[in-house]
Design a protein around this motif. Sequence first.
Motif, PDB file in Angstrom:
ATOM      1  N   ALA A  87      27.915  41.279  32.989  1.00  0.00           N
ATOM      2  CA  ALA A  87      29.374  41.254  33.106  1.00  0.00           C
ATOM      3  C   ALA A  87      29.817  40.423  34.308  1.00  0.00           C
ATOM      4  O   ALA A  87      29.164  40.414  35.350  1.00  0.00           O
ATOM      5  CB  ALA A  87      29.909  42.676  33.236  1.00  0.00           C
ATOM      6  N   GLU A  88      30.928  39.732  34.134  1.00  0.00           N
ATOM      7  CA  GLU A  88      31.557  39.052  35.263  1.00  0.00           C
ATOM      8  C   GLU A  88      32.558  40.032  35.873  1.00  0.00           C
ATOM      9  O   GLU A  88      33.642  40.238  35.327  1.00  0.00           O
ATOM     10  CB  GLU A  88      32.251  37.780  34.791  1.00  0.00           C
ATOM     11  N   VAL A  89      32.153  40.616  36.994  1.00  0.00           N
ATOM     12  CA  VAL A  89      32.941  41.710  37.573  1.00  0.00           C
ATOM     13  C   VAL A  89      33.768  41.208  38.744  1.00  0.00           C
ATOM     14  O   VAL A  89      33.271  40.485  39.609  1.00  0.00           O
ATOM     15  CB  VAL A  89      32.011  42.855  38.027  1.00  0.00           C
ATOM     16  N   ILE A  90      35.032  41.605  38.769  1.00  0.00           N
ATOM     17  CA  ILE A  90      35.917  41.302  39.892  1.00  0.00           C
ATOM     18  C   ILE A  90      35.997  42.555  40.767  1.00  0.00           C
ATOM     19  O   ILE A  90      36.404  43.618  40.282  1.00  0.00           O
ATOM     20  CB  ILE A  90      37.317  40.915  39.393  1.00  0.00           C
ATOM     21  N   PRO A  91      35.629  42.473  42.049  1.00  0.00           N
ATOM     22  CA  PRO A  91      35.805  43.634  42.929  1.00  0.00           C
ATOM     23  C   PRO A  91      37.286  43.958  43.085  1.00  0.00           C
ATOM     24  O   PRO A  91      38.132  43.050  43.099  1.00  0.00           O
ATOM     25  CB  PRO A  91      35.199  43.174  44.266  1.00  0.00           C
ATOM     26  N   LEU A  92      37.602  45.219  43.203  1.00  0.00           N
ATOM     27  CA  LEU A  92      38.995  45.603  43.419  1.00  0.00           C
ATOM     28  C   LEU A  92      39.423  45.276  44.846  1.00  0.00           C
ATOM     29  O   LEU A  92      40.540  44.819  45.084  1.00  0.00           O
ATOM     30  CB  LEU A  92      39.185  47.094  43.147  1.00  0.00           C
ATOM     31  N   ASN A  93      38.500  45.506  45.809  1.00  0.00           N
ATOM     32  CA  ASN A  93      38.864  45.371  47.216  1.00  0.00           C
ATOM     33  C   ASN A  93      37.874  44.499  47.982  1.00  0.00           C
ATOM     34  O   ASN A  93      36.675  44.491  47.682  1.00  0.00           O
ATOM     35  CB  ASN A  93      38.891  46.758  47.886  1.00  0.00           C
ATOM     36  N   SER A  94      38.383  43.830  48.988  1.00  0.00           N
ATOM     37  CA  SER A  94      37.555  43.089  49.939  1.00  0.00           C
ATOM     38  C   SER A  94      37.696  43.766  51.294  1.00  0.00           C
ATOM     39  O   SER A  94      38.797  43.798  51.878  1.00  0.00           O
ATOM     40  CB  SER A  94      38.023  41.630  50.046  1.00  0.00           C
ATOM     41  N   ILE A  95      36.591  44.334  51.789  1.00  0.00           N
ATOM     42  CA  ILE A  95      36.608  45.057  53.054  1.00  0.00           C
ATOM     43  C   ILE A  95      36.512  44.066  54.206  1.00  0.00           C
ATOM     44  O   ILE A  95      35.921  42.985  54.080  1.00  0.00           O
ATOM     45  CB  ILE A  95      35.461  46.092  53.075  1.00  0.00           C
ATOM     46  N   CYS A 137      35.728  48.007  41.344  1.00  0.00           N
ATOM     47  CA  CYS A 137      35.648  47.167  40.157  1.00  0.00           C
ATOM     48  C   CYS A 137      37.030  47.081  39.518  1.00  0.00           C
ATOM     49  O   CYS A 137      37.717  48.101  39.367  1.00  0.00           O
ATOM     50  CB  CYS A 137      34.638  47.760  39.176  1.00  0.00           C
ATOM     51  N   PHE A 138      37.426  45.870  39.149  1.00  0.00           N
ATOM     52  CA  PHE A 138      38.722  45.634  38.513  1.00  0.00           C
ATOM     53  C   PHE A 138      38.495  44.954  37.173  1.00  0.00           C
ATOM     54  O   PHE A 138      37.965  43.841  37.111  1.00  0.00           O
ATOM     55  CB  PHE A 138      39.586  44.751  39.416  1.00  0.00           C
ATOM     56  N   VAL A 139      38.852  45.627  36.089  1.00  0.00           N
ATOM     57  CA  VAL A 139      38.763  45.043  34.747  1.00  0.00           C
ATOM     58  C   VAL A 139      40.086  44.377  34.386  1.00  0.00           C
ATOM     59  O   VAL A 139      40.124  43.230  33.948  1.00  0.00           O
ATOM     60  CB  VAL A 139      38.392  46.125  33.707  1.00  0.00           C
ATOM     61  N   ASN A 140      41.163  45.110  34.593  1.00  0.00           N
ATOM     62  CA  ASN A 140      42.511  44.581  34.412  1.00  0.00           C
ATOM     63  C   ASN A 140      43.466  45.537  35.101  1.00  0.00           C
ATOM     64  O   ASN A 140      43.033  46.515  35.721  1.00  0.00           O
ATOM     65  CB  ASN A 140      42.854  44.408  32.912  1.00  0.00           C
ATOM     66  N   GLU A 141      44.762  45.254  35.030  1.00  0.00           N
ATOM     67  CA  GLU A 141      45.720  46.078  35.775  1.00  0.00           C
ATOM     68  C   GLU A 141      45.818  47.514  35.237  1.00  0.00           C
ATOM     69  O   GLU A 141      46.486  48.352  35.830  1.00  0.00           O
ATOM     70  CB  GLU A 141      47.106  45.433  35.758  1.00  0.00           C
ATOM     71  N   ARG A 142      45.132  47.786  34.150  1.00  0.00           N
ATOM     72  CA  ARG A 142      45.120  49.150  33.601  1.00  0.00           C
ATOM     73  C   ARG A 142      43.757  49.835  33.720  1.00  0.00           C
ATOM     74  O   ARG A 142      43.611  50.958  33.246  1.00  0.00           O
ATOM     75  CB  ARG A 142      45.522  49.130  32.124  1.00  0.00           C
ATOM     76  N   CYS A 143      42.792  49.198  34.378  1.00  0.00           N
ATOM     77  CA  CYS A 143      41.447  49.785  34.437  1.00  0.00           C
ATOM     78  C   CYS A 143      40.749  49.342  35.720  1.00  0.00           C
ATOM     79  O   CYS A 143      40.441  48.149  35.875  1.00  0.00           O
ATOM     80  CB  CYS A 143      40.639  49.356  33.210  1.00  0.00           C
TER      81      CYS A 143
END
Length: 497
Positions: free
Chosen positions: A410-418, A426-432
């Motif tokens: 999977a191409e995963v986008i982190p939700l946060n950058s510390i 992990c961010f899938v979309n604005e609903r998940c």
Amino acid sequence: MSNNESLKPLMFAGTGSDVGKSIIAAAFCRIFLQDGYHPAPFKAQNMALNSYVTPAGLEIGRAQAVQAEAAGIACHTDMNPLLLKPSSDHTSQVVLHGKPIGNRSAYDYFRKEGREELRKEVCDAFDRLAQAYNPIVMEGAGSISEINLRDSDLVNLPMARHAQANVILVADIDRGGVFASVYGSIMLLNEEERKLIKGILINKFRGDIRLFQSGVEMLEKLCNVPVVGVVPYYKDIYIEEEDSVALQTKNRQAEAGKVNIAVVLLRHLSNFTDFNVLERDPRVHLFYTNNTDELQKADIILIPGTKSTLADLYELRRNGVAQTIVKAYREGVTVMGICGGYQIMGMEVCDPEGVEGEIIRLPGLGLLPVSTTMLGEKITRQVDFNFLDSNVVCHGYEIHMGNTVTSEAAEVIPLNSISDGQADGCFVNERCMGTYIHGILDNGAFIDFLLKPFAGKMEHKEFDFASFKEEQYNKLADHVRNHVNMDVIYQLMKSND
């Protein structure tokens, strides 16, 4: 205004659990701050799933963090050197000076063997605190009259004796039986212990206080101890509650006209203070439920932290909530997990070393392309972070055991950058989405992001929680000050007796 006059410590002990000791202690922390002193809270031993991380990255009970905030200071492990985090009906994780030292059964923990070592640790913590702050506002635990535990007690009257504190006995009149609870609590003490009780505070009074004046006189005559105040029950002041007892009073169903946010009511739910800001946000109606019908009425479903991820995941699958959450997401509902909830949203949770218990592996909800393996080492730290492409610096904290990795496919986008360069969540979309960061929902910018898809339902603007909390501490201090004889309190604390 600064006041350097030395005051003796003040302990609020109780006739039982949930009589309001923590809130009263927070009120006095703010009162002493208002009066020019430099107070600090102290509770030798706390039992709660609601914990907080100090600036040094160590774990304490959330109640003492709230009291420190009321006192206008940063929290420290010396304010709560010993924390018990229940992991089952019979065992607790023991956290000493902010770090776990193992799991103990209640039987083993309360045995006399080894108690003196723990007693020295908590007394030393108090002594360090007393060198730096004035006065110390102490809190007892449960009832002061658990006579079967007298020899092993670390937190109530033995601690008061070490601190040379004046003890105020707090009783909850709202639950009934206040005369018996106060008189019985004092009479069960031995003669030396009774000398420590310098006042009685009646809490959560409803009705006309003038009608209780004869009751005050009766109590004082019965117990030979002055009643220092009768504090009315309040509904318009919002202070964080100490533990999951407060969950019993939370909302349990959806409401029309606002963004409905459902927090999944897990059996081992922890850190429910993550949702306090949302609970006060006028744009939101937040409710707690494990009812599948109610979950389907939500616009947003939040899966909270848990002390036992695998046990709660097993229960969600057994009672149909897991399937309901997945179905709700497919039908347009936003789903977000925090800490254990983040782990639950992944592909699987594994515990090969039995860190949590006997369940070795369970499939998750499959909403996030991540997998978690439980580890014995706990991560505790405060963090500054940015979410997605936002340039707003947010603040939160981590308390978790487990390592979560993304799926290679999977191409995963982190939700946060510390701020230290690490990625979180992990961010899938604005609903998940999911995150390990507690307190992420204390940040107005992130709440605005979470609520943005529902802009059409919102009539109110953003909510300033920091200002709101300061207002609440001041309202609480005024409320308690108006119903307690502060002249008597100060006389006790200035006395050399």
